[in-house]
Design an enzyme around this catalytic site. Structure first.
Site, mmCIF file in Angstrom:
data_model
loop_
_atom_site.group_PDB
_atom_site.id
_atom_site.type_symbol
_atom_site.label_atom_id
_atom_site.label_comp_id
_atom_site.label_asym_id
_atom_site.label_seq_id
_atom_site.Cartn_x
_atom_site.Cartn_y
_atom_site.Cartn_z
ATOM 1 N N ARG A 148 -9.430 1.073 8.789
ATOM 2 C CA ARG A 148 -9.068 -0.328 9.033
ATOM 3 C C ARG A 148 -10.148 -1.057 9.832
ATOM 4 N NH1 ARG A 148 -3.100 0.509 8.751
ATOM 5 N NH2 ARG A 148 -2.053 -1.485 8.835
ATOM 6 N N ARG B 102 11.578 -6.346 4.543
ATOM 7 C CA ARG B 102 11.482 -4.908 4.226
ATOM 8 C C ARG B 102 12.455 -4.027 5.018
ATOM 9 N NH1 ARG B 102 5.095 -3.424 4.187
ATOM 10 N NH2 ARG B 102 5.322 -3.471 6.447
ATOM 11 N N ARG C 61 -0.567 -9.169 12.985
ATOM 12 C CA ARG C 61 -1.042 -8.126 12.067
ATOM 13 C C ARG C 61 -1.991 -8.714 11.018
ATOM 14 N NH1 ARG C 61 4.236 -5.533 10.013
ATOM 15 N NH2 ARG C 61 2.866 -4.073 8.942
ATOM 16 N N LYS D 90 0.832 -1.218 0.000
ATOM 17 C CA LYS D 90 0.000 0.000 0.000
ATOM 18 C C LYS D 90 0.865 1.266 0.000
ATOM 19 C CE LYS D 90 -2.319 -0.991 3.792
ATOM 20 N NZ LYS D 90 -1.801 -2.318 4.148
ATOM 21 N N ARG E 136 11.268 -1.968 10.338
ATOM 22 C CA ARG E 136 10.199 -1.669 11.284
ATOM 23 C C ARG E 136 10.166 -2.687 12.413
ATOM 24 N NH1 ARG E 136 4.815 -0.401 7.861
ATOM 25 N NH2 ARG E 136 3.926 -1.445 9.670
HETATM 26 P P1 AMP Z 1 0.868 0.356 8.593
HETATM 27 O O1 AMP Z 1 2.094 1.175 8.416
HETATM 28 O O2 AMP Z 1 -0.300 0.898 7.824
HETATM 29 O O3 AMP Z 1 1.118 -1.116 8.347
HETATM 30 O O4 AMP Z 1 0.449 0.485 10.138
HETATM 31 C C1 AMP Z 1 1.319 0.047 11.169
HETATM 32 C C2 AMP Z 1 0.575 -0.083 12.479
HETATM 33 O O5 AMP Z 1 0.025 1.207 12.830
HETATM 34 C C3 AMP Z 1 -0.618 -1.020 12.486
HETATM 35 O O6 AMP Z 1 -0.249 -2.366 12.716
HETATM 36 C C4 AMP Z 1 -1.428 -0.446 13.645
HETATM 37 O O7 AMP Z 1 -0.861 -0.796 14.899
HETATM 38 C C5 AMP Z 1 -1.236 1.047 13.460
HETATM 39 N N1 AMP Z 1 -2.262 1.640 12.557
HETATM 40 C C6 AMP Z 1 -2.046 2.291 11.379
HETATM 41 N N2 AMP Z 1 -3.197 2.697 10.827
HETATM 42 C C7 AMP Z 1 -4.180 2.295 11.667
HETATM 43 C C8 AMP Z 1 -5.592 2.386 11.651
HETATM 44 N N3 AMP Z 1 -6.245 2.980 10.636
HETATM 45 N N4 AMP Z 1 -6.282 1.841 12.696
HETATM 46 C C9 AMP Z 1 -5.657 1.254 13.728
HETATM 47 N N5 AMP Z 1 -4.324 1.103 13.796
HETATM 48 C C10 AMP Z 1 -3.581 1.613 12.784
#
Ligand code: AMP
Length: 219
Positions: free
Chosen positions: A88, A127, A172, A13, A161
């Site tokens: 989400r 990554r 996740r 994404k 990360r």
């Molecule tokens: P991402 O970089 O989008 O994979 O997000 C990394 C982490 O941030 C996720 O595993 C969640 O812990 C948190 N996170 C990011 N966006 C959201 C969201 N819209 N709702 C809840 N947690 C989020």
């Protein structure tokens, strides 16, 4: 256009949102990036979400809805934007609908990036990103042209990360299947869900996305 990229962690994404934002002159809003920045900056918000993020759990709806609401206040949404990693949960999707309705805006398309879990685990665990410019790489699928040197900015420092560790990936993916997947029928019912094959190579996925978006009628 207001565009949402929906897909499991590791689907690409962030990579595709960056490409589409540049190609279509849309700004990119990534809740994951914003939360990571808060952690890095040591803000109270960052401290609050660090544990959940490191464990691979979603942070509370109230927090991320608040972040997006603040962005919408600051920015004029009429030029369009790409949401990557938000919504989400169904509660987030409904809150977003309400925020957009107030501004007389609506979602133009929701792109669903389809990738299977086995492939995701492989993608996530390899990554890393450049500390300087935040461009993403992958040990196997997208290494820098010169080992240890960023293609974009020449930076030589990279990070992985905290939540990309193998043991966190399962949590996740579980969160995605249980809490985020219900958004697929929600947007499908509105006739705005556009699936693409996220298993294809990076350039091919971008091409598919541009193709489906070009076919969307805007008014
Ligand atoms: P991402 O970089 O989008 O994979 O997000 C990394 C982490 O941030 C996720 O595993 C969640 O812990 C948190 N996170 C990011 N966006 C959201 C969201 N819209 N709702 C809840 N947690 C989020």
């Amino acid at each position: 256009m207001i565009l949402i990229l929906l897909g499991p962690p590791g689907a690409g994404k962030g990579t595709q949102a960056l490409r589409l934002s540049e190609g279509r002159d849309l700004f990119q809003l990534s809740t994951g990036d914003m939360l990571r920045q808060a952690i890095k900056a040591g803000t109270p918000l960052g401290e609050k979400v660090r544990g959940q993020m490191d464990a691979g759990q979603l942070v509370s709806d109230g927090i991320v809805i608040g972040i997006i609401a603040d962005c919408m206040e600051e920015k004029d949404c009429s030029g369009g934007f790409i949401l990557d990693g938000f919504p989400r949960t169904l509660a987030q999707a409904e809150a977003l609908d309400r925020m957009l309705e107030e501004k007389d805006c609506r979602i133009g398309a929701v792109i669903e990036m389809q990738v299977n879990d086995e492939e995701l685990a492989k993608r996530i665990t390899g990554r890393f990103t450049c500390v300087e410019c935040n461009i993403g790489y992958h040990d196997q699928f997208k290494p820098p042209r010169q080992e240890g040197v960023c293609d974009e900015c020449g930076g030589t420092e990279f990070v992985r990360r905290e939540d990309d560790k193998e043991e966190t990936v399962a949590a996740r993916l579980k969160a995605y299947h249980e809490q985020t997947e219900p958004l697929l029928p929600y947007y499908r019912a509105q006739g705005i869900l556009l699936p693409v094959d996220g298993m294809a190579g990076i350039d091919d996925v971008t091409r598919q996305m541009n193709e489906v978006l070009d076919a969307v009628k805007t008014d």
